[in-house]
Design a protein around this motif. Structure first.
Motif, PDB file in Angstrom:
ATOM      1  N   GLY A 336      14.954  -4.447   4.775  1.00  0.00           N
ATOM      2  CA  GLY A 336      14.220  -5.668   5.051  1.00  0.00           C
ATOM      3  C   GLY A 336      12.745  -5.587   4.722  1.00  0.00           C
ATOM      4  N   ASN A 337      12.208  -4.376   4.643  1.00  0.00           N
ATOM      5  CA  ASN A 337      10.793  -4.214   4.314  1.00  0.00           C
ATOM      6  C   ASN A 337      10.518  -4.295   2.812  1.00  0.00           C
ATOM      7  N   ILE A 338      11.536  -3.986   2.012  1.00  0.00           N
ATOM      8  CA  ILE A 338      11.308  -3.836   0.576  1.00  0.00           C
ATOM      9  C   ILE A 338      10.867  -5.153  -0.054  1.00  0.00           C
ATOM     10  N   GLY A 339      11.584  -6.225   0.223  1.00  0.00           N
ATOM     11  CA  GLY A 339      11.228  -7.515  -0.336  1.00  0.00           C
ATOM     12  C   GLY A 339       9.882  -8.012   0.146  1.00  0.00           C
ATOM     13  N   VAL A 340       9.574  -7.747   1.420  1.00  0.00           N
ATOM     14  CA  VAL A 340       8.277  -8.150   1.975  1.00  0.00           C
ATOM     15  C   VAL A 340       7.147  -7.472   1.213  1.00  0.00           C
ATOM     16  N   MET A 341       7.291  -6.159   0.963  1.00  0.00           N
ATOM     17  CA  MET A 341       6.251  -5.433   0.234  1.00  0.00           C
ATOM     18  C   MET A 341       6.160  -5.911  -1.211  1.00  0.00           C
ATOM     19  N   MET A 342       7.307  -6.129  -1.828  1.00  0.00           N
ATOM     20  CA  MET A 342       7.288  -6.600  -3.216  1.00  0.00           C
ATOM     21  C   MET A 342       6.633  -7.975  -3.318  1.00  0.00           C
ATOM     22  N   ASP A 343       6.964  -8.882  -2.394  1.00  0.00           N
ATOM     23  CA  ASP A 343       6.369 -10.220  -2.413  1.00  0.00           C
ATOM     24  C   ASP A 343       4.843 -10.137  -2.290  1.00  0.00           C
ATOM     25  N   PHE A 344       4.384  -9.354  -1.321  1.00  0.00           N
ATOM     26  CA  PHE A 344       2.946  -9.237  -1.075  1.00  0.00           C
ATOM     27  C   PHE A 344       2.244  -8.623  -2.278  1.00  0.00           C
ATOM     28  N   LEU A 345       2.778  -7.527  -2.771  1.00  0.00           N
ATOM     29  CA  LEU A 345       2.116  -6.814  -3.865  1.00  0.00           C
ATOM     30  C   LEU A 345       2.234  -7.557  -5.191  1.00  0.00           C
ATOM     31  N   GLU A 346       3.293  -8.328  -5.364  1.00  0.00           N
ATOM     32  CA  GLU A 346       3.393  -9.171  -6.568  1.00  0.00           C
ATOM     33  C   GLU A 346       2.274 -10.220  -6.561  1.00  0.00           C
ATOM     34  N   ASP A 347       2.020 -10.796  -5.396  1.00  0.00           N
ATOM     35  CA  ASP A 347       0.918 -11.755  -5.288  1.00  0.00           C
ATOM     36  C   ASP A 347      -0.419 -11.093  -5.606  1.00  0.00           C
ATOM     37  N   VAL A 348      -0.633  -9.888  -5.057  1.00  0.00           N
ATOM     38  CA  VAL A 348      -1.882  -9.160  -5.307  1.00  0.00           C
ATOM     39  C   VAL A 348      -2.056  -8.910  -6.801  1.00  0.00           C
ATOM     40  N   ALA A 349      -0.997  -8.410  -7.446  1.00  0.00           N
ATOM     41  CA  ALA A 349      -1.062  -8.093  -8.876  1.00  0.00           C
ATOM     42  C   ALA A 349      -1.224  -9.348  -9.743  1.00  0.00           C
ATOM     43  N   SER A 350      -0.872 -10.498  -9.190  1.00  0.00           N
ATOM     44  CA  SER A 350      -1.003 -11.760  -9.915  1.00  0.00           C
ATOM     45  C   SER A 350      -2.375 -12.393  -9.758  1.00  0.00           C
ATOM     46  N   GLY A 351      -3.241 -11.762  -8.959  1.00  0.00           N
ATOM     47  CA  GLY A 351      -4.586 -12.281  -8.776  1.00  0.00           C
ATOM     48  C   GLY A 351      -4.749 -13.141  -7.540  1.00  0.00           C
ATOM     49  N   GLU A 352      -3.683 -13.286  -6.758  1.00  0.00           N
ATOM     50  CA  GLU A 352      -3.781 -14.051  -5.513  1.00  0.00           C
ATOM     51  C   GLU A 352      -4.338 -13.151  -4.414  1.00  0.00           C
ATOM     52  N   LYS A 353      -4.666 -13.746  -3.279  1.00  0.00           N
ATOM     53  CA  LYS A 353      -5.234 -13.008  -2.155  1.00  0.00           C
ATOM     54  C   LYS A 353      -4.419 -13.267  -0.892  1.00  0.00           C
ATOM     55  N   PRO A 354      -3.195 -12.695  -0.831  1.00  0.00           N
ATOM     56  CA  PRO A 354      -2.318 -12.972   0.319  1.00  0.00           C
ATOM     57  C   PRO A 354      -2.875 -12.453   1.645  1.00  0.00           C
ATOM     58  N   TRP A 355      -3.814 -11.523   1.608  1.00  0.00           N
ATOM     59  CA  TRP A 355      -4.368 -10.986   2.848  1.00  0.00           C
ATOM     60  C   TRP A 355      -5.327 -11.968   3.534  1.00  0.00           C
TER      61      TRP A 355
END
Length: 357
Positions: A336-355
């Protein structure tokens, strides 16, 4: 990740996004349901531009390298015998080639024309041999001289106790072994530069334990740092981005390490603590942060995992750059953690600021 974003992050030149490396350890393809993991890879193309590995598509066996096959003893180019209990994980040396440092008869270094520390190589102009996985981006001509190239290789050859006693006692033959290591490493560095024309060169070497370094700061400065300086000098002169990796708590070695011509430092978060990284490393060198995979991302609360990733960015992000995020996925991480991390880090790598959300 594109070359411009990576180089701007390294050089504090206001990148459009934070570069992210999401590494899936090979053992995961034998540990998780393959369809589940493959679907996650397919739905995160920014993190995985190459998509699902070919052996997964074809239903083949995981192509573990020799040194990562369980219950198989493997001898490296230095004569160290390795064994692992779990395929996909580098094991430990179970037989050291030098039993007595007073006797070096027959001990010779490998030939850098024919091998790295881990695998055979045929040098070709314009081609960088592969085999390492730490800090690589396909957008740059990259190379890595081999994880555990100096201090760890000394331990592999001598054994930990004999190596540390030799440093303390200033054993004459210790210099002989270190000189052979330095010459071999220098040969690899020069070939990565002259043949492969690398833009990025990795020097991976674990120096820390869970608490403190594996050797004293004085011993590190006396015996290991001179080798580091020598083998990094050609890369510095060639204008390579120098990437250094070290696992563990290396806080007491940091001041010395920061005198090296390292552009990017791959360092663990929890072993060194985020507040210390913020206060002592941020802005001094580009940080390739090794995201926790021992406690926080291993516990079952995905909300806490996301909160932790957000805290990392709040403390270490700077719009000027100086930050790369690396996460290694290994078996037993809750699915259950894997998708959460991928979603967050995909946003980061795309230039978004999910934090900030």
């Amino acid at each position: 990740m594109d070359k411009e974003t990576v180089t701007k992050a390294v050089h504090f030149d206001f990148p459009s996004a934070v570069p992210v490396v999401f590494h899936i350890n090979q053992a995961c393809w034998d540990s998780y349901d393959r369809d589940f993991l493959a679907k996650l890879v397919e739905t995160h193309p920014v993190l995985f531009p190459d998509g699902v590995p070919e052996f997964v598509k074809s239903g083949g066996a995981v192509p573990y390298p020799e040194w990562c096959r369980e219950d198989v003893k493997w001898t490296d180019p230095w004569g160290c015998v390795w064994e692992t209990r779990t395929s996909g994980f580098v094991g430990t040396v179970v037989d050291h080639p030098i039993k007595d440092l007073d006797t070096l008869s027959g001990f010779e270094a490998p030939d850098p024309d024919k091998t790295t520390h881990w695998y055979p190589v045929t040098w070709k102009h314009g081609v960088s041999p592969t085999g390492g996985s730490i800090g690589f981006f396909d957008c740059l001509r990259s190379g890595e001289i081999g994880h555990g190239h100096t201090f760890l290789k000394l331990i592999d050859i001598l054994g930990y106790e004999q190596a540390l006693y030799a440093m303390f006692d200033e054993a004459p033959n210790l210099t002989v072994v270190l000189d052979k290591l330095m010459a071999f490493n220098l040969g690899l560095v020069e070939r990565f530069i002259s043949y492969a024309d690398v833009e990025w060169l990795g020097y991976a070497e674990d120096l820390g334990m869970q608490s403190g370094p594996m050797l004293s700061p004085d011993m590190f400065k006396k015996w290991i740092m001179p080798v580091y300086r020598t083998i990094m000098e050609p890369a510095e002169k060639a204008g390579c981005i120098i990437h250094m990796h070290s696992d563990g708590d290396i806080r007491t070695l940091a001041d010395e390490l920061l005198t090296l011509p390292v552009d990017v430092f791959n360092i663990q978060d929890n072993a060194n603590t985020l507040p210390w990284l913020h206060g002592h490393m941020k802005g001094k060198v580009a940080l390739d942060l090794d995201i926790d995979r021992q406690s926080i991302t291993q516990q079952s609360d995905a909300i806490l995992v996301r909160q932790y990733l957000a805290d990392v960015l709040r403390l270490l992000y700077d719009p000027a750059g100086g930050l790369i995020l690396t996460y290694g996925l290994y078996p037993q991480t809750p699915a259950g953690n894997i998708g959460v991390m991928m979603d967050f880090l995909e946003d980061v790598a795309s230039g978004e600021k999910p934090w900030t959300r």
